[in-house]
Design a protein around this motif. Structure first.
Motif, PDB file in Angstrom:
ATOM      1  N   ASP A 329       1.037  -1.323  -0.029  1.00  0.00           N
ATOM      2  CA  ASP A 329      -0.149  -0.032  -0.150  1.00  0.00           C
ATOM      3  C   ASP A 329       0.965   1.198  -0.069  1.00  0.00           C
ATOM      4  N   PRO A 330       0.945   1.870  -1.086  1.00  0.00           N
ATOM      5  CA  PRO A 330       2.009   3.044  -1.133  1.00  0.00           C
ATOM      6  C   PRO A 330       1.265   4.440  -0.218  1.00  0.00           C
ATOM      7  N   CYS A 331       0.249   3.972   0.354  1.00  0.00           N
ATOM      8  CA  CYS A 331      -0.337   5.353   1.032  1.00  0.00           C
ATOM      9  C   CYS A 331      -1.525   5.034   1.865  1.00  0.00           C
ATOM     10  N   ILE A 332      -1.299   4.849   3.080  1.00  0.00           N
ATOM     11  CA  ILE A 332      -2.542   4.378   3.966  1.00  0.00           C
ATOM     12  C   ILE A 332      -3.278   5.683   4.502  1.00  0.00           C
ATOM     13  N   VAL A 333      -2.877   6.705   4.041  1.00  0.00           N
ATOM     14  CA  VAL A 333      -3.769   8.247   4.693  1.00  0.00           C
ATOM     15  C   VAL A 333      -4.902   7.998   4.330  1.00  0.00           C
ATOM     16  N   ILE A 334      -5.316   7.526   2.828  1.00  0.00           N
ATOM     17  CA  ILE A 334      -6.695   7.767   2.524  1.00  0.00           C
ATOM     18  C   ILE A 334      -7.673   6.801   3.391  1.00  0.00           C
ATOM     19  N   ARG A 335      -7.171   5.454   3.585  1.00  0.00           N
ATOM     20  CA  ARG A 335      -7.719   4.868   4.486  1.00  0.00           C
ATOM     21  C   ARG A 335      -7.952   5.143   5.831  1.00  0.00           C
ATOM     22  N   ALA A 336      -6.948   5.922   6.190  1.00  0.00           N
ATOM     23  CA  ALA A 336      -6.877   6.468   7.452  1.00  0.00           C
ATOM     24  C   ALA A 336      -7.833   7.399   7.996  1.00  0.00           C
ATOM     25  N   VAL A 337      -8.505   7.849   6.892  1.00  0.00           N
ATOM     26  CA  VAL A 337      -9.380   9.266   7.356  1.00  0.00           C
ATOM     27  C   VAL A 337     -10.633   8.416   7.982  1.00  0.00           C
ATOM     28  N   PRO A 338     -11.279   7.613   7.529  1.00  0.00           N
ATOM     29  CA  PRO A 338     -12.270   7.030   8.295  1.00  0.00           C
ATOM     30  C   PRO A 338     -12.149   6.412   9.613  1.00  0.00           C
ATOM     31  N   CYS A 339     -10.789   6.016   9.713  1.00  0.00           N
ATOM     32  CA  CYS A 339     -10.177   5.282  11.157  1.00  0.00           C
ATOM     33  C   CYS A 339     -10.140   6.394  12.215  1.00  0.00           C
ATOM     34  N   VAL A 340      -9.746   7.639  11.492  1.00  0.00           N
ATOM     35  CA  VAL A 340      -9.680   8.779  12.426  1.00  0.00           C
ATOM     36  C   VAL A 340     -11.016   9.233  13.139  1.00  0.00           C
ATOM     37  N   GLU A 341     -11.993   9.067  11.876  1.00  0.00           N
ATOM     38  CA  GLU A 341     -13.035   9.815  12.206  1.00  0.00           C
ATOM     39  C   GLU A 341     -13.822   8.629  13.409  1.00  0.00           C
ATOM     40  N   ALA A 342     -13.623   7.396  13.119  1.00  0.00           N
ATOM     41  CA  ALA A 342     -14.139   6.426  13.976  1.00  0.00           C
ATOM     42  C   ALA A 342     -13.776   6.321  15.266  1.00  0.00           C
ATOM     43  N   ALA A 343     -12.237   6.552  15.574  1.00  0.00           N
ATOM     44  CA  ALA A 343     -11.715   6.778  16.846  1.00  0.00           C
ATOM     45  C   ALA A 343     -12.407   8.195  17.533  1.00  0.00           C
ATOM     46  N   ALA A 344     -12.443   9.039  16.840  1.00  0.00           N
ATOM     47  CA  ALA A 344     -13.058  10.354  17.261  1.00  0.00           C
ATOM     48  C   ALA A 344     -14.495   9.965  17.985  1.00  0.00           C
ATOM     49  N   ALA A 345     -15.046   9.116  17.048  1.00  0.00           N
ATOM     50  CA  ALA A 345     -16.569   9.047  17.451  1.00  0.00           C
ATOM     51  C   ALA A 345     -16.757   8.304  18.421  1.00  0.00           C
ATOM     52  N   LEU A 346     -16.051   7.233  18.619  1.00  0.00           N
ATOM     53  CA  LEU A 346     -16.087   6.437  19.750  1.00  0.00           C
ATOM     54  C   LEU A 346     -15.680   6.937  20.998  1.00  0.00           C
ATOM     55  N   SER A 347     -14.822   7.582  20.669  1.00  0.00           N
ATOM     56  CA  SER A 347     -14.283   8.655  22.170  1.00  0.00           C
ATOM     57  C   SER A 347     -15.382   9.619  22.765  1.00  0.00           C
ATOM     58  N   ILE A 348     -15.979  10.245  21.710  1.00  0.00           N
ATOM     59  CA  ILE A 348     -16.740  11.166  22.239  1.00  0.00           C
ATOM     60  C   ILE A 348     -18.148  10.381  22.709  1.00  0.00           C
ATOM     61  N   LEU A 349     -18.309   9.270  22.125  1.00  0.00           N
ATOM     62  CA  LEU A 349     -19.686   8.780  22.315  1.00  0.00           C
ATOM     63  C   LEU A 349     -19.582   8.134  23.792  1.00  0.00           C
ATOM     64  N   ASP A 350     -18.525   7.874  24.360  1.00  0.00           N
ATOM     65  CA  ASP A 350     -18.256   7.455  25.496  1.00  0.00           C
ATOM     66  C   ASP A 350     -18.682   8.499  26.574  1.00  0.00           C
ATOM     67  N   TYR A 351     -18.549   9.636  26.244  1.00  0.00           N
ATOM     68  CA  TYR A 351     -18.854  11.066  27.321  1.00  0.00           C
ATOM     69  C   TYR A 351     -20.417  11.221  27.192  1.00  0.00           C
ATOM     70  N   VAL A 352     -20.881  10.909  25.830  1.00  0.00           N
ATOM     71  CA  VAL A 352     -22.408  11.464  25.499  1.00  0.00           C
ATOM     72  C   VAL A 352     -23.245  10.759  25.915  1.00  0.00           C
ATOM     73  N   LEU A 353     -23.102   9.290  26.207  1.00  0.00           N
ATOM     74  CA  LEU A 353     -24.226   8.393  26.661  1.00  0.00           C
ATOM     75  C   LEU A 353     -24.225   8.490  27.992  1.00  0.00           C
TER      76      LEU A 353
END
Lengths: 353, 353, 353, 353
Positions: A329-353
């Motif tokens: 894979d010459p560049c994982i950054v494209i695939r990394a975008v949803p991963c970062v969103e997922a990490a952000a979402a899961l982190s925030i959800l922990d406080y929202v629930l």
């Protein structure tokens, strides 16, 4: 323990690149939620570009099979467990890597930690493949956040030396998730593609930075000291392979500013307390201010490249040269975008629930 | 929970800037350890420069009183608890800040979170004062690490626009802890002091970056995914007030490199597997490689400045101007150096024990 | 979080009685372990007597499929995840129970907790079916313990009013796991069977007590206060459905003794410090003494019985009579024996690793 | 970690019998709470009968000093930390116990665990003295529960062979906390006292059982499997020294019942779903049913008795006789009553907040 995170919701991820399946268990979700599978798949599709020449060509259907936690299609309070079967796992020979670790990869450190019993195939549990269940769980978190008026945006801030227009810290944040390369400035797209394809051609890889913004989070979320929003996002984001840096708001740049420049004045807009600027990236003292949460995550270039590289033979304890055959894979950054969103979402959800 | 961290050892920190005392509880230390109190005090002295014109003038004796966990002067297996009494807590009036939060500070976010019941005096639990118990606990961790051949170094990487010579990523790492300004290049010292004093004179503040290196950590420490060394250091470092960024090894710079440039080749030196370069900052896949752990932490400028700043009155819900009287710290970066070392030491110790 | 337990090893259990699959994830096992699948199956067989007229007739193959955590058949350091597919899940109608909760069961409490979205089919996540993954994980723990010289024994201490010979607290402990009814005194076997069959015939059920002993655990294991061996076993044992009581050593009986009767004198046997008696059940101050760990667990009679019972309609909010059709388990105590062993093994392993 | 418990609120206890102080830290309390110090002291007084001939004569003022977590007398969101100074710690010689462990006590197991560095004075961290901070924290929990309509009752169910009238499982529960011996049936008081004084006279001790009931807890609290209400109470109750057994509702007795006898029929009373009987002790599947939570805790007789007892010399590895001089507590059960209430209150509060 290593693969479990969260306080109110607990996310556990399991699997290796070539194990029978990979998956996740998510505990603590409200009961009665219908998971929008179409949106989940669409989100995961962003992580697995499939036919794009810009990324790895491993084709992963990546359709999570929910095996527990649902009743009549709704969450039922039991832990939610989903599998992604590893159908496309090549049974090629990894004995060369087992003996001669790839530079920049976890082959060597895992071998020491697990006394040589680590799963080397495809990178084992250290493979980027493990971000598939992270994204599947993240897609669910995103859905729950959206129902609460919270949205997560992100774009490629840079690839190699090519920079996109940064997000304005106070917003608005353009949704570029539909683009082949999720950037704001279409003019940089070609340059980025060129950098990736050039690297690929030269059997090399490039890194990049992902910028992420979360809007709609009210003020007052987060716990002080070690469980602030920044700590939680940090703990999760550094769980995504290849992450080497993280900054919030003005981040490292803030270190060169004066307090009078960096402090964000409070003001009132339409009866709501806000700050005029958002150098603090939406978090003060670990707690949300109500302004958008903005952070950037630095990804190193993919370590697994096809070029011959110097390494050592663990069995002979002598230096040598490693050559990895096959796709990379010459560049994982494209695939990394949803991963970062997922990490952000899961982190925030922990406080929202 | 917010103020507790660690897996094998647990650190709990308590107290507010003006509470009767602040302190820490540390669980999981081996029994039979004699704490070197002189070194502990010397370490804490680095956090509380006392008479230095470069920092706040609040004089804190900062001698921890150990009230539990010792028997005959040795750790006995029971949780170790120490207090630092808040003798120098001014009983001045904080009602103005209570109503008009300081820009850049946690006054507002804490007020929302705790429904206005947050302790506003001196910043309450969000005060930099809470780094005193962190440093006390860190001093103990440093001692235990040193007994195991592990050392922690750090220096001021930059203050405002003035940069020190960076650490070579593969070491050696100079011990500059004895200097008034812990920098490698003595020539930058004056410039940094000048920036600080200028800011102070102008009732303003400056930020900076601290670089930290840990040597002597063998390969194979750390857990994958969410409990890697990077995750753990990240979770703790973002618990230090004013931290807005963190990067390991080449960090953000790695995002602009090629894989072939960033990957660190393995080699053998005196029978030990090493890497020729150390762009990975000693950690691959969350696990130590045996190379020095190197990371940089960005501190924003002190938010609490004496200049008049625009803010809002929470009671009247109208904009206004806040003026803070009394001392303020023009640059927390000097005090931050031992805090970063403490966070690193406590994080690493969790894996070493 | 509810379905995860353990400090050094983490066990997560997922699934519902009629979900696609049930299973477990076990983190923290050493790498390089070969799981003895034959013994694992044999152990699980004890939990699922299959054709015995003494238990439920649901036939569960109960062969865990390991989908992650192994490489070349050995544990590889990644979390170990196994599934047991729910093949024999009847798709019968549970709407009557959904509206009219079974007395003694979690139907009602789960309905309140999950706002009616709880999975009612077969008891959902509260089903005894969930002890299958517990036993699978426990079988692995038992194997690891045995390699360290630690063995777990248990027998049915009583069923209804029929009592087996109790274990002598200091041992030796007879291995009765091969018997159809795991009791020491063969003479009570018939009586117990008679009680069970009588209850079955009368569409009723009986409870019982399981006694468990762990030998070969050295002195000095366990943490004080809330993480002692007793606390850990207690937390896990009360996770097994139908458990209503737990006692260690002399247990409740000790409450009626004098200190001089209950205290176990120390002595030396073959150079090893022991106690002459073992009223303390192998644990003092939460820490092992080196004597066998002995405890008893009380199981209430199966709540799900075929007799008509008074209950209430949740929708109509009126009292009524509930009649449950189909098979039911007249006595869960036989199946409970390996569950208790599993809980003990997993608890102890957490301290041994 | 051993001395920390709880999910939403975290309780950490520190100190040893003769350390400078003992205390607790409680995280997660709501901000804005005023602690009723008079009631707190009154509650703690029940734990330290002081002049009663029925208990130890160590006089402990036991007035917690709150050193952190309050602002203007109200909880402020910061961790609440309180100390109880150990004023009455005798500096007598414990070297005999250090070498010759007391039967039934944690002296030996702690010595093995901590390599002989355990604090032996007064029992160190294993002393019943540590229940003082537990009770102080519990008193706060009780106050918060009471504000939510939840009350905790308890009485001495038995001492030695003398039994009080048991609580009716469905209530009502008499408040007997004001009595010198908290029993329902005044007629058994003399007998119990007689048993205690007789034991004392004979340099011996007696054990007993405490029965506890919690009312006003709505249905639907608790998490399934390992974090049910029973698991949580169990984990905490077994942290109280000398506890060897625990049962809920009908407890061990349920093991001898038929399902039709033990199942509690649902009914409707004044529009609320209840059960006619309460054999389940208010908990089904780990989740509250809305019926009173009722449990019994068995305390072994005080192990530290003045009679000569056989033990071994750790240094000489030979058997010998130990004689302990000085005061001893002939019956800890009276003091145990508020400890059990505290454990119950802290456990429940974790779910209520």
């Amino acid at each position: 323990m290593s693969n479990i995170t969260g306080n109110r919701i607990k996310l556990g991820i399991f699997g290796q690149s070539h194990s029978r399946a990979i998956g996740f268990t998510l505990e603590g979700l409200p009961a009665g939620i219908r998971i929008d599978m179409e949106r989940l798949k669409a989100f995961m599709q962003r992580r697995a570009p499939g036919n794009s020449p810009l990324a790895t060509q491993r084709k992963e259907a990546d359709e999570p099979e929910f095996i527990a936690g649902l009743a009549d299609g709704l969450t039922c309070g039991a832990p939610l467990t989903a599998l992604i079967w590893n159908k496309d796992a090549h049974s090629k020979d990894y004995s060369n890597i087992k003996d001669m670790p790839r530079p920049g990869h976890a082959d060597y450190t895992a071998s020491v930690k697990y006394g040589g019993y680590n799963d080397i195939a495809g990178g084992g549990q250290f493979s980027g493949r493990l971000t598939a269940p992270l994204c599947a769980a993240g897609a669910i978190a995103l859905q729950l956040l959206e129902e609460r008026g919270i949205r997560v945006f992100s774009h490629i801030y840079s690839i190699a030396d090519v920079k996109d227009t940064p997000y304005p810290l106070t917003g608005p944040f353009e949704d570029v998730s539909g683009k082949e390369l999720p950037v704001i400035d279409n003019d940089v797209m070609n340059k980025m593609q060129e950098r990736i394809l050039k690297a690929k051609e030269e059997l090399d890889s490039v890194g990049g930075i992902v910028e992420c913004a979360v809007t709609g989070v009210g003020a007052g979320l987060g716990d002080p000291m070690f469980d602030g929003i920044e700590n939680t996002i940090a703990r999760m984001v550094f769980g995504v392979p290849a992450v080497k840096g993280l900054e919030f708001g003005r981040g490292f740049e803030a270190a060169s500013l004066r307090g009078s420049e960096n402090n964000d004045e409070f003001c009132i807009e339409e009866g709501v307390i806000k700050t005029r600027t958002n150098n603090h990236g939406g978090i003060l003292g670990g707690i949300t201010s109500g302004m958008p949460i903005v952070f950037r995550t630095a990804f190193k270039p993919t370590s697994s490249i096809a070029r011959p590289q110097k390494s050592v033979s663990l069995s002979k304890m002598e230096e040598g040269v490693l050559e990895i055959k096959g796709r990379h894979d010459p560049c994982i950054v494209i695939r990394a975008v949803p991963c970062v969103e997922a990490a952000a979402a899961l982190s925030i959800l922990d406080y929202v629930l």
